[in-house]
Design an enzyme around this catalytic site. Structure first.
Site, PDB file in Angstrom:
ATOM      1  N   ASP A   7      13.296   5.283  -6.771  1.00 44.88           N
ATOM      2  CA  ASP A   7      12.444   4.740  -5.709  1.00 44.88           C
ATOM      3  C   ASP A   7      13.335   3.832  -4.869  1.00 44.88           C
ATOM      4  O   ASP A   7      13.685   2.736  -5.291  1.00 44.88           O
ATOM      5  CB  ASP A   7      11.284   3.953  -6.336  1.00 44.88           C
ATOM      6  CG  ASP A   7      10.484   3.165  -5.296  1.00 44.88           C
ATOM      7  OD1 ASP A   7      10.727   3.324  -4.085  1.00 44.88           O
ATOM      8  OD2 ASP A   7       9.602   2.377  -5.715  1.00 44.88           O
ATOM      9  N   LYS A  70      15.989   0.303   5.015  1.00 49.26           N
ATOM     10  CA  LYS A  70      15.118   1.484   5.071  1.00 49.26           C
ATOM     11  C   LYS A  70      14.296   1.513   6.365  1.00 49.26           C
ATOM     12  O   LYS A  70      13.889   2.583   6.820  1.00 49.26           O
ATOM     13  CB  LYS A  70      14.192   1.453   3.851  1.00 49.26           C
ATOM     14  CG  LYS A  70      13.335   2.671   3.656  1.00 49.26           C
ATOM     15  CD  LYS A  70      12.651   2.559   2.312  1.00 49.26           C
ATOM     16  CE  LYS A  70      11.548   3.543   2.094  1.00 49.26           C
ATOM     17  NZ  LYS A  70      10.877   3.285   0.803  1.00 49.26           N
ATOM     18  N   GLU A 149       6.263   8.998  -1.767  1.00 42.17           N
ATOM     19  CA  GLU A 149       5.994   7.885  -2.695  1.00 42.17           C
ATOM     20  C   GLU A 149       4.564   7.886  -3.250  1.00 42.17           C
ATOM     21  O   GLU A 149       4.382   7.742  -4.466  1.00 42.17           O
ATOM     22  CB  GLU A 149       6.332   6.557  -2.000  1.00 42.17           C
ATOM     23  CG  GLU A 149       7.848   6.402  -1.872  1.00 42.17           C
ATOM     24  CD  GLU A 149       8.312   5.367  -0.867  1.00 42.17           C
ATOM     25  OE1 GLU A 149       7.456   4.620  -0.340  1.00 42.17           O
ATOM     26  OE2 GLU A 149       9.519   5.298  -0.605  1.00 42.17           O
ATOM     27  N   ASP A 171      -0.828   2.568  -0.488  1.00 44.67           N
ATOM     28  CA  ASP A 171       0.535   2.134  -0.848  1.00 44.67           C
ATOM     29  C   ASP A 171       1.072   1.216   0.241  1.00 44.67           C
ATOM     30  O   ASP A 171       1.468   1.675   1.310  1.00 44.67           O
ATOM     31  CB  ASP A 171       1.418   3.386  -1.011  1.00 44.67           C
ATOM     32  CG  ASP A 171       2.865   3.051  -1.377  1.00 44.67           C
ATOM     33  OD1 ASP A 171       3.221   1.864  -1.455  1.00 44.67           O
ATOM     34  OD2 ASP A 171       3.645   4.010  -1.593  1.00 44.67           O
TER      35      ASP A 171
END
Ligand SMILES: Nc1ncnc2c1ncn2[C@@H]1O[C@H](COP(=O)(O)OP(=O)(O)OP(=O)(O)O)[C@@H](O)[C@H]1O
Ligand SMILES: [Mg+2]
Length: 497
Positions: A7, A70, A149, A171
């Site tokens: 992850d 990211k 994810e 999420d």
């Protein structure tokens, strides 16, 4: 072959593997932690520092410290310039993070790690997925799959609970938000719809608090904190800590010493929630829209999974309670669920875990711009609709518009709007057509998404049944083959510690 799950998060990353008994387990890093801060410190020409120690330097040497990379993956602009003037792109910094994670995973397992699956936000587009896959390659890893994810989180939860039914995954991580609906039947995870925002996460909640307190410091005659890299890095640390404290307490103190003076504030949860109401509302709209796309009502949802560190905020729990009238599943670990699920999917790919199958959808519509014969206007035609199961292949036939047309303007767009000004153009080129085509000659455009959600496009002269070429999506923001090889060679000289 053993494949581990990674992850790769905006703020924290984690690695996990399926052990002999078929259960996924987090692999502890060299600092003894289950999560590795996604922070790289360029403090040494031979080796970068990654993780908690690098994070501690964020306030003392903000110029050498790279965080939140990211958020910028898939962009061409460098995210860091080294002391020697070398520019680093987001996928290169991500590669250094991945190498550290893989080395640590290898140390924990007692054998080197080469094979991985990496998770990405469901809402990542083609360029960001390609850049993530490139980051894996730059790290010397074989990336077997990019996994969304929320899907990974659902798999991790479903494997443990054995529960079938409709899952809703909310999420909210450090940098991104995804809302996803899945149908789970007997180890089969089918994503029905997904939506999100790749610039909506804890980082944005922190920024609100930073802006609010920076203004108050300024009002009290203090310096402009946002213009000072060291002070703003310090204020960021304090604000993030206060945000965490406000998840369990009603008031959090924030102190900052600037130019010899101490500024002290008491931030209340209500104050923070008022500041953040707009961000929270953006997640609510996406939650509602994904339910519409899935054509379900809350009565159809059996499990609500809250994933990502930000779901610890009471306002998120209240929002989801109000919308769903359900209690979120207690057994979901907000920080680890994604990595654990990624490990299960990794094992399933290599048939160590044949009990799990996953079918995901694309979060981005893909199309092309052509003349609409009815209106005479240039129009965006969607060829692959959003939320189509991947991998997928769709085609659409267009016709040439001029007699003896010799050239064709080909384009690839991302987005649903019919107005070309409201979609992203991923590619534009002019193709030569063969001579002797009839009027209104059919031109077939074939578009596909592979299992990683990366797009491929081909244009075909249907009169002769000949390909006019696979459109190499130029993706100006991604590295081409030569630059990838050069970057890999250069990074190989840089160690991670
Ligand atoms: N107790 C808490 N209260 C509020 N926020 C928290 C708490 N614990 C962690 N967070 C926030 O959660 C975020 C990190 O979550 P997580 O580790 O899930 O994100 P990530 O995986 O790094 O990011 P992404 O998935 O968006 O790439 C940070 O913004 C952090 O401040
Ligand atoms: Mg995450």
């Amino acid at each position: 072959m053993e494949v581990i799950g990674i992850d790769l998060g905006t703020t924290y990353s984690a690695a996990a593997v399926v052990t002999g008994d078929g259960r996924p387990e987090i692999l502890v890093n060299r600092d003894g932690e289950r999560l590795t801060p996604s922070v790289v410190l360029f403090d040494n020409p031979d080796a970068v520092l990654v993780g908690t120690l690098a994070r501690r330097s964020a306030t003392s040497r903000p110029g050498d410290c790279v965080r939140f990379v990211k958020r910028r993956i898939g962009e061409a602009a460098p995210v860091h310039v080294g002391a020697d003037g070398r520019e680093y792109r987001a996928e290169e910094v991500s590669a250094l993070l991945l190498r550290r994670l893989a080395e640590d995973a290898g140390a924990a397992l007692g054998r080197p790690v080469r094979d991985v699956v990496i998770t990405v936000p469901a809402y990542f587009d083609d360029a960001r997925r390609t850049a993530t896959r490139d980051a894996g390659r730059l790290a010397g890893l074989t990336v077997h799959r990019l996994v969304n994810e929320p899907t990974a989180a659902a798999v991790g939860y479903g494997l443990r609970s054995g529960a079938d039914g409709h899952y809703f995954v909310y999420d909210l991580g450090g940098g991104t938000f995804d809302a996803t609906v899945l149908r789970v039947v007997d180890g089969d995870y089918e994503v029905l719809a997904t939506d999100g925002d790749r610039n909506l996460g804890g980082y944005d909640f922190d920024n609100l608090l930073i802006g609010y307190l920076a203004t108050r410091i300024h009002e009290q005659g203090g310096p402009d904190v946002t213009a000072d890299p060291v002070l703003s890095a310090e204020l960021r640390e304090r604000c993030e800590a206060a945000k965490h404290q406000l998840s369990t307490e009603e008031v959090a103190p924030v102190r900052l010493v600037a130019r010899g003076r101490t500024y002290a504030f008491q931030v209340t949860r209500t104050e923070f929630e008022d500041l953040a109401a707009g961000l929270l509302y953006r997640t609510e709209l996406l939650v509602e829209s994904v339910m519409d796309e899935a054509q379900l009502s809350w009565r159809d949802i059996d499990r609500v999974l809250l994933v990502g560190g930000c779901t610890r905020m009471p306002m998120v729990r209240e929002l989801m309670g109000r919308l769903t009238h359900r209690v979120p599943e207690p057994g979901v670990h907000p920080d680890e669920a994604v990595a654990l699920g990624a490990a299960v999917i990794a094992a399933a790919l290599t048939e160590q875990h044949p009990a799990v199958t996953v079918s995901d959808v694309t979060s981005q519509a893909l199309g092309t711009i052509a003349l609409d014969a009815d209106t005479g206007q240039l129009t965006n035609f969607v060829i692959i609709p959003r939320n189509s199961p991947v991998p997928c292949r769709y085609e659409e036939t267009f016709v040439t518009v001029q007699p003896r047309q010799s050239r064709l303007h080909a384009s690839v767009t991302e987005g649903e709007d019919s107005d070309p000004d409201h979609v992203a153009v991923l590619h534009r080129s002019v193709l030569d057509l063969p001579p002797g085509l009839p009027d209104e000659a059919p031109i077939r455009v074939v578009m596909s998404y592979d299992a990683d959600g990366v797009a491929h496009v081909e244009t075909i002269d249907a009169t002769h049944g000949r390909s006019l070429g696979a459109v190499a999506l130029d993706r100006p923001a991604n590295l081409d083959g030569d630059r990838l090889a050069a970057s890999r060679a250069a990074l190989a000289h840089l160690g991670v510690r």
